[in-house]
Design an enzyme around this catalytic site. Structure first.
Site, PDB file in Angstrom:
ATOM      1  N   LYS A  80       0.860  -1.186   0.000  1.00 19.38           N
ATOM      2  CA  LYS A  80       0.000   0.000   0.000  1.00 19.38           C
ATOM      3  C   LYS A  80       0.889   1.227   0.000  1.00 19.38           C
ATOM      4  CE  LYS A  80      -4.428   1.102   0.416  1.00 19.38           C
ATOM      5  NZ  LYS A  80      -5.596   0.422  -0.147  1.00 19.38           N
ATOM      6  N   GLY A 178     -20.092   7.122   3.441  1.00 16.97           N
ATOM      7  CA  GLY A 178     -19.141   7.393   2.363  1.00 16.97           C
ATOM      8  C   GLY A 178     -19.776   7.082   1.017  1.00 16.97           C
ATOM      9  N   GLY A 180     -19.095   7.372  -2.162  1.00 20.02           N
ATOM     10  CA  GLY A 180     -18.095   7.596  -3.201  1.00 20.02           C
ATOM     11  C   GLY A 180     -18.063   6.445  -4.192  1.00 20.02           C
ATOM     12  N   ASN A 181     -16.866   6.105  -4.648  1.00 19.77           N
ATOM     13  CA  ASN A 181     -16.723   5.090  -5.701  1.00 19.77           C
ATOM     14  C   ASN A 181     -17.196   3.703  -5.266  1.00 19.77           C
ATOM     15  OD1 ASN A 181     -15.701   6.721  -7.747  1.00 19.77           O
ATOM     16  ND2 ASN A 181     -13.675   6.701  -6.801  1.00 19.77           N
ATOM     17  N   VAL A 182     -17.137   3.437  -3.967  1.00 21.83           N
ATOM     18  CA  VAL A 182     -17.663   2.159  -3.466  1.00 21.83           C
ATOM     19  C   VAL A 182     -19.115   2.336  -3.037  1.00 21.83           C
ATOM     20  CG1 VAL A 182     -17.430   0.390  -1.678  1.00 21.83           C
ATOM     21  CG2 VAL A 182     -15.381   1.367  -2.732  1.00 21.83           C
ATOM     22  N   GLY A 183     -19.383   3.392  -2.278  1.00 22.96           N
ATOM     23  CA  GLY A 183     -20.716   3.593  -1.699  1.00 22.96           C
ATOM     24  C   GLY A 183     -21.824   3.732  -2.730  1.00 22.96           C
TER      25      GLY A 183
HETATM   26  P1  NAD Z   1     -13.935   7.814  -2.615  1.00 29.90           P
HETATM   27  O1  NAD Z   1     -12.968   8.906  -2.340  1.00 29.90           O
HETATM   28  O2  NAD Z   1     -14.505   7.657  -3.978  1.00 29.90           O
HETATM   29  O3  NAD Z   1     -15.207   7.946  -1.642  1.00 29.90           O
HETATM   30  C1  NAD Z   1     -15.089   8.163  -0.277  1.00 29.90           C
HETATM   31  C2  NAD Z   1     -16.366   8.862   0.181  1.00 29.90           C
HETATM   32  O4  NAD Z   1     -16.290   8.980   1.587  1.00 29.90           O
HETATM   33  C3  NAD Z   1     -16.553  10.275  -0.369  1.00 29.90           C
HETATM   34  O5  NAD Z   1     -17.889  10.463  -0.759  1.00 29.90           O
HETATM   35  C4  NAD Z   1     -16.222  11.165   0.833  1.00 29.90           C
HETATM   36  O6  NAD Z   1     -16.929  12.397   0.816  1.00 29.90           O
HETATM   37  C5  NAD Z   1     -16.688  10.276   1.955  1.00 29.90           C
HETATM   38  N1  NAD Z   1     -16.120  10.618   3.253  1.00 29.90           N
HETATM   39  C6  NAD Z   1     -14.874  11.064   3.548  1.00 29.90           C
HETATM   40  N2  NAD Z   1     -14.780  11.295   4.854  1.00 29.90           N
HETATM   41  C7  NAD Z   1     -15.979  10.972   5.392  1.00 29.90           C
HETATM   42  C8  NAD Z   1     -16.493  10.994   6.696  1.00 29.90           C
HETATM   43  N3  NAD Z   1     -15.751  11.379   7.714  1.00 29.90           N
HETATM   44  N4  NAD Z   1     -17.762  10.586   6.888  1.00 29.90           N
HETATM   45  C9  NAD Z   1     -18.544  10.173   5.865  1.00 29.90           C
HETATM   46  N5  NAD Z   1     -18.098  10.140   4.599  1.00 29.90           N
HETATM   47  C10 NAD Z   1     -16.835  10.535   4.378  1.00 29.90           C
HETATM   48  O7  NAD Z   1     -13.241   6.491  -2.100  1.00 29.90           O
HETATM   49  P2  NAD Z   1     -13.606   4.991  -2.493  1.00 29.90           P
HETATM   50  O8  NAD Z   1     -12.790   4.576  -3.638  1.00 29.90           O
HETATM   51  O9  NAD Z   1     -15.085   4.844  -2.538  1.00 29.90           O
HETATM   52  O10 NAD Z   1     -13.019   4.214  -1.236  1.00 29.90           O
HETATM   53  C11 NAD Z   1     -13.717   4.200  -0.002  1.00 29.90           C
HETATM   54  C12 NAD Z   1     -13.106   3.156   0.903  1.00 29.90           C
HETATM   55  O11 NAD Z   1     -13.180   1.881   0.264  1.00 29.90           O
HETATM   56  C13 NAD Z   1     -11.629   3.333   1.241  1.00 29.90           C
HETATM   57  O12 NAD Z   1     -11.399   2.827   2.524  1.00 29.90           O
HETATM   58  C14 NAD Z   1     -10.931   2.460   0.238  1.00 29.90           C
HETATM   59  O13 NAD Z   1      -9.673   2.049   0.692  1.00 29.90           O
HETATM   60  C15 NAD Z   1     -11.889   1.306   0.195  1.00 29.90           C
HETATM   61  N6  NAD Z   1     -11.786   0.501  -1.001  1.00 29.90           N
HETATM   62  C16 NAD Z   1     -12.012   1.037  -2.214  1.00 29.90           C
HETATM   63  C17 NAD Z   1     -11.926   0.236  -3.336  1.00 29.90           C
HETATM   64  C18 NAD Z   1     -12.257   0.761  -4.702  1.00 29.90           C
HETATM   65  O14 NAD Z   1     -12.389  -0.067  -5.605  1.00 29.90           O
HETATM   66  N7  NAD Z   1     -12.448   2.046  -4.903  1.00 29.90           N
HETATM   67  C19 NAD Z   1     -11.560  -1.100  -3.213  1.00 29.90           C
HETATM   68  C20 NAD Z   1     -11.359  -1.638  -1.942  1.00 29.90           C
HETATM   69  C21 NAD Z   1     -11.479  -0.814  -0.845  1.00 29.90           C
END
Ligand code: NAD
Length: 369
Positions: A80, A178, A180-183
């Site tokens: 990482k 959250g 975002g890309n996962v949510g």
């Molecule tokens: P992202 O940046 O697209 O989304 C993150 C979201 O979380 C954003 O909407 C942001 O506004 C929100 N956020 C930030 N701080 C916050 C808080 N204090 N309270 C509530 N919401 C908050 O990131 P992502 O790619 O969706 O990744 C999210 C998590 O999933 C991370 O831990 C990442 O390591 C994990 N993850 C992502 C992937 C992937 O494919 N993108 C894969 C495995 C794990």
């Protein structure tokens, strides 16, 4: 304590193999890379960009990648990286390219996207080093965020886990921390299974409606205005309020340790699927389990992204990635939960036990380990 002592304090029989701190004085770019274990192959793991990312966080995330990759049967170890910068304010291309030049010779580490970085960032890294996954389509990549690879795995996990706790997905209330890309795609995949999204949060706040939020409209609002709180038909609350909303399925999909020992008594849910990495401290996971809340750990539930990255790296297609996500995550979830309920153990302990044995076996094939 001296920094050397501190670094080796947490080393164990698996790793970490390398901890590298990078500093480029001209641009003052600061970054951390942890290559935890490479017995199964070169480490794959995301590059996180955040102002508050720490060595400890990167080390824990690297270990989670070791377990995630071996559980998914990928020919890759775990690593990482963290770039200490605010992705919203820095010159991202410059910072990413500087970071990439710094890791060019760390050939055991293949970077992927994570919070604060995306497909474009990976394209810059690939341009500088010839190594990166999660690339744009134009470079032969499978854009894992665009297709919702991780979120698909989260939904597959729910398909298996709900049966162990007799929870009907159809009509089950869902909250997502959250958006975002996962949510966002997790909300989409799960609403396709009949769940009702009652609340979602981002860094600016939470939106709540006990009757349900329109998932497609909420995604549109988030994408066009930057925050879920601008959604009209709901109550806007603080980000932290999300944890207090009663739900059936809770998906943490943002920052680490949002649930810890200080607030683990608050969550009212039946099932937690960890979309984010290390979103709940290990002790808090145990407290939740003892309270009857099933928590499927990160390295099992959110492997969809890295599975896709690995399929891409080895020249496979999007269809193959989705098939591998489905097969791998359902098999792993089932194997772990069967053990949890037959042997009365905690999900993370059970999963780590299986993953650790696999890593140690992989290490036996490597003379230099
Ligand atoms: P992202 O940046 O697209 O989304 C993150 C979201 O979380 C954003 O909407 C942001 O506004 C929100 N956020 C930030 N701080 C916050 C808080 N204090 N309270 C509530 N919401 C908050 O990131 P992502 O790619 O969706 O990744 C999210 C998590 O999933 C991370 O831990 C990442 O390591 C994990 N993850 C992502 C992937 C992937 O494919 N993108 C894969 C495995 C794990």
């Amino acid at each position: 304590m001296d920094i050397t002592q501190k670094v080796f304090e947490f080393a164990d029989d698996i790793g970490p193999g390398k901890i590298v701190h990078l500093y480029e004085p001209r641009t003052q770019t600061k970054a951390i890379v942890v290559i935890d274990n490479i017995a199964a192959g070169p480490a794959i793991g995301g590059v996180r960009m955040a102002p508050d990312v720490t060595t400890t966080e990167v080390r824990r995330l690297a270990r989670a990648m070791t377990f995630k990759n071996i559980m998914a049967g990928l020919p890759h170890g775990g690593g990482k990286a963290g770039i200490i910068a605010d992705p919203k304010t820095v010159n991202k291309e410059q910072v990413i390219r500087t970071f990439a030049r710094g890791i060019k010779n760390l050939t055991d580490y293949i970077p992927g996207p994570d919070m604060g970085t995306d497909e474009t960032s990976m394209a810059y890294i690939y341009d500088e080093t010839g190594r990166a996954v999660g690339l744009p389509r134009e470079l032969g990549g499978i854009p894992l965020d665009e297709i919702g690879a991780t979120a698909y795995g989260v939904a597959v996990c729910a398909d298996i886990a709900h049966e162990f706790i007799n929870l009907d997905l159809n009509g089950a209330r869902l909250t997502i921390e959250g958006f975002g890309n996962v949510g966002k795609p997790a909300a989409r995949f799960l609403s396709g299974r009949g769940t009702v999204l009652v609340a979602a949060s981002d860094s600016k706040g939470t939106i709540y409606n006990s009757k349900g939020l329109d998932v497609e409209e909420l995604i549109r609002v988030k994408d066009t205005t930057g925050s879920v709180t601008n959604y009209k038909d709901g109550e806007a609350l603080e980000s932290t309020d999300l944890l207090m909303i009663s739900t059936d399925i809770f998906i943490p999909a943002a920052r680490p340790d949002v649930i810890n020992e200080s607030n683990s008594d608050v969550l009212d849910a039946k099932l937690v699927i960890e979309g984010a990495n290390i979103p709940i401290s290990e002790n808090a996971e145990k407290i939740l389990h003892d309270r009857g809340i099933l928590v499927v750990p990160d390295f099992v539930a959110n492997a969809g992204g890295v599975i896709t990255a690995s399929v891409e790296y080895h020249g496979g297609t999007e269809t193959q990635a989705f098939e591998k996500i489905k097969n791998t995550i359902s098999r792993n979830t089932k194997e772990i939960l069967e053990k949890v309920y037959s042997e009365n153990t905690y999900p993370r302990d059970t999963g780590i036990g299986i993953a650790r044995q696999r890593v140690l076996r992989a290490m036996k094939y490597r003379e230099w380990m």
